[in-house]
Design a protein around this motif. Structure first.
Motif, PDB file in Angstrom:
ATOM      1  N   ILE A 190      61.221 -27.275 156.874  1.00 12.38           N
ATOM      2  CA  ILE A 190      62.324 -28.069 156.316  1.00 12.38           C
ATOM      3  C   ILE A 190      63.527 -27.142 156.108  1.00 12.38           C
ATOM      4  N   LYS A 191      64.495 -27.272 156.983  1.00  8.60           N
ATOM      5  CA  LYS A 191      65.707 -26.472 156.909  1.00  8.60           C
ATOM      6  C   LYS A 191      66.881 -27.404 156.593  1.00  8.60           C
ATOM      7  N   GLU A 201      72.324 -28.828 151.577  1.00  9.73           N
ATOM      8  CA  GLU A 201      71.828 -27.957 150.508  1.00  9.73           C
ATOM      9  C   GLU A 201      72.661 -28.142 149.236  1.00  9.73           C
ATOM     10  N   LYS A 202      73.968 -28.259 149.409  1.00 13.84           N
ATOM     11  CA  LYS A 202      74.862 -28.469 148.266  1.00 13.84           C
ATOM     12  C   LYS A 202      74.554 -29.801 147.588  1.00 13.84           C
ATOM     13  N   ILE A 229      62.111 -39.710 156.567  1.00  6.24           N
ATOM     14  CA  ILE A 229      63.203 -40.643 156.884  1.00  6.24           C
ATOM     15  C   ILE A 229      63.937 -40.181 158.142  1.00  6.24           C
ATOM     16  N   ALA A 230      64.136 -38.870 158.254  1.00  5.43           N
ATOM     17  CA  ALA A 230      64.772 -38.327 159.457  1.00  5.43           C
ATOM     18  C   ALA A 230      63.892 -38.569 160.688  1.00  5.43           C
ATOM     19  N   ASP A 231      62.573 -38.462 160.520  1.00  5.09           N
ATOM     20  CA  ASP A 231      61.659 -38.719 161.638  1.00  5.09           C
ATOM     21  C   ASP A 231      61.718 -40.179 162.073  1.00  5.09           C
ATOM     22  N   ILE A 252      67.584 -32.934 158.867  1.00  6.61           N
ATOM     23  CA  ILE A 252      67.802 -33.817 157.716  1.00  6.61           C
ATOM     24  C   ILE A 252      69.293 -33.876 157.420  1.00  6.61           C
ATOM     25  N   SER A 253      69.828 -35.080 157.411  1.00  5.66           N
ATOM     26  CA  SER A 253      71.257 -35.251 157.124  1.00  5.66           C
ATOM     27  C   SER A 253      71.447 -35.682 155.666  1.00  5.66           C
TER      28      SER A 253
END
Length: 509
Positions: free
Chosen positions: A445-446, A452-453, A479-481, A488-489
């Motif tokens: 998970i990046k 990140e903010k 959810i991204a998948d 991940i947005s």
């Protein structure tokens, strides 16, 4: 004269080889069974005696000793009737066969019939792993055991036929089952397109299915919590053959198996809120048995009226939710059962059920509401990934004829997401995002600087615990998948945060 036969005794899901040794000597008539037998085995000497006589053989006079080896292992189950009878008949000289060639599994009726037993499939699998390939069983257990297609299953209806077979007076072809013709047709009485309104709940259920996430629904009576939960199995991916066998073993042990059929459909277990801790978790006075959480293995455990369960029972879910297995320790044995399920819990927001209901007034005091909600502890809430509020369905929703995705359509999207996860974790010992450990989360998970903010802002605003925050990241990955997105947005993270932000209204995070 000494003789022996081989059988199996189950300890949980583990099968142990048992050598049934018999010896007939001169002396005062006696029939002793030693080697830590339980009450059902102690009673078997009467069943064996009468069955042998009624099958036309003369029961020997003298001192009969039957030893169940290894002697330090507790044995239970009526499956030892048949091997005891075979060992005795061999000692009497009625049968002449290779003692190490077959495994015998069957209960004896008084007229010599071979009755079916519980756990036959689990025993065959256990003995197969020890190198045995030939099994003599009851006729009614034949299809269940023939699911394992690289063993020889010989099935009989009575003791006389077994004697004739072992003495090579008659030939018998091993029973085989065409696995391609096993009934794989799975039919559901529910379809997601029939759920009116509740779009956010349907979305949450799809996320739960896609990532194997647990879900808690909070809403007033009649808002559709139970009805919606029953739809979840319709969008879960089909089980693999190994998973089917795994689940079938558990149902076989509990005597819940439709003989001759694999459990093809993912289990959906919904115990009443009066269920005891033993009924839910498993246990018993002697050898612990599987509970509802193990019967829900690879499927769904639905707990309606969640706070109405005994608080100790609810707290006992912590270990199986976290570890996907349950360790049950008793004086007689300490056993481990699988419990990899999706937990779906439903509850009212207060004793009367109308706290926060825009259509009805709540009659509960603040203290009553607080006491009711505090039946669900923070550690349990932390282990449930998705928290969603369910609003009452409006009349306009019932009359809405706009397009809604069917279960088949949602299932295809779930399967795509599951395949993405399976490919991503192909070098790990996990298959879904919910199984990610802290170390694996760092690897897989990046977050971009912008996401990140946003994650930091949400963490500080809602005062999430570390476990809650990790659940959010895992959900965001799921959810991204579902969107088939590589990264991940912000929208994925925001949606995941929304499923953990009810604390301000009901609990603190």
């Amino acid at each position: 004269m000494y003789s022996k036969s081989n059988t199996c005794s189950l300890l949980g899901l583990t099968g142990n080889l048992v050598e049934v040794e018999s010896d007939i000597t001169s002396g005062l008539p006696a029939f002793l069974i030693v080697g830590l037998p339980d009450s059902s085995i102690k009673e078997s000497k009467e069943r064996v005696r009468v069955a042998i006589v009624n099958s036309g053989y003369k029961f020997p006079l003298g001192r009969i000793t039957v030893n169940l080896s290894p002697a330090d292992l507790k044995k239970e189950g009526t499956q030892l009737d048949l091997p005891i009878a075979i060992s005795l008949l061999s000692s009497m000289g009625v049968i002449n066969y290779d003692h190490d060639e077959y495994i015998f599994l069957g209960e004896l009726a008084l007229d010599g019939r071979i009755a079916p037993i519980r756990g036959a499939l689990a025993m065959v699998i256990a003995m197969r792993e020890l190198g045995f390939r030939k099994f003599i069983i009851a006729d009614e257990n034949k299809d269940e055991c023939a699911i394992i297609n690289d063993v020889e299953i010989y099935h009989f209806k009575n003791l006389n036929d077994i004697v004739s077979f072992l003495n090579k007076e008659k030939d018998l072809i091993p029973h085989k089952l065409d696995l391609s013709k096993i009934d794989d047709d799975i039919h559901f009485d529910y379809d997601f397109k029939d759920i009116k309104g509740q779009e956010s709940l349907k979305r949450a259920l799809q996320i739960a299915a896609a990532g194997n996430h647990n879900l808690l629904m909070i809403g007033p009576p009649g808002s559709g919590k139970t009805f919606s939960a029953k739809h979840l199995p319709t969008i879960l991916p089909d089980m693999s053959f190994d998973e089917k066998v795994e689940v079938t073993k558990i149902y076989s042990i509990m005597g819940l198996l439709d003989r001759g059929k694999l459990v093809n459909q993912r289990p959906f277990r919904s115990p009443h809120h009066s269920a005891s801790e033993v009924a839910l978790i498993g246990g018993g006075h002697s050898i612990p048995k599987p509970g509802e959480i193990s019967l829900a293995h690879r499927g769904v455990l639905f707990l309606d009226e969640f706070p109405e369960f005994d608080k100790k029972t609810i707290e006992s879910l912590r270990e199986p939710i976290e570890n996907h297995e349950i360790n049950i320790s008793r004086a007689q044995a300490s056993l481990k059962y699988p419990s990899d399920f999706i937990l779906i819990a439903a509850m009212n927001p207060c004793p009367c059920g109308n706290f926060g209901n825009p259509l009805k007034e709540c009659t509960c005091s603040q203290n009553e509401i607080r006491r009711y909600l505090n039946k669900i502890s923070a550690p349990i809430l932390d282990r449930i990934d998705i928290h969603i509020e369910v609003d009452p369905v409006k009349y306009e929703d019932l009359k809405d004829t706009s397009y809604s995705k069917s279960s088949d359509e949602l299932k295809k999207e779930v399967e795509i997401a599951r395949n993405i996860q399976k490919d991503r974790y192909k070098n790990e010992k996990i298959n879904t995002n919910s199984q990610l450990s802290t170390a694996l989360m760092k690897k897989y998970i990046k977050l971009s600087p912008e996401v990140e903010k946003l994650a930091k802002l949400a963490f500080n605003k809602y005062n999430f615990s570390v476990r809650s925050f990790n659940k959010i990241l895992k959900m965001a990955r799921t959810i991204a998948d579902l969107d088939q997105a590589k990264d991940i947005s912000e929208k994925h993270l925001l949606e995941a945060v929304r499923y953990r932000s009810l604390g301000g209204k009901y609990w603190s995070n």
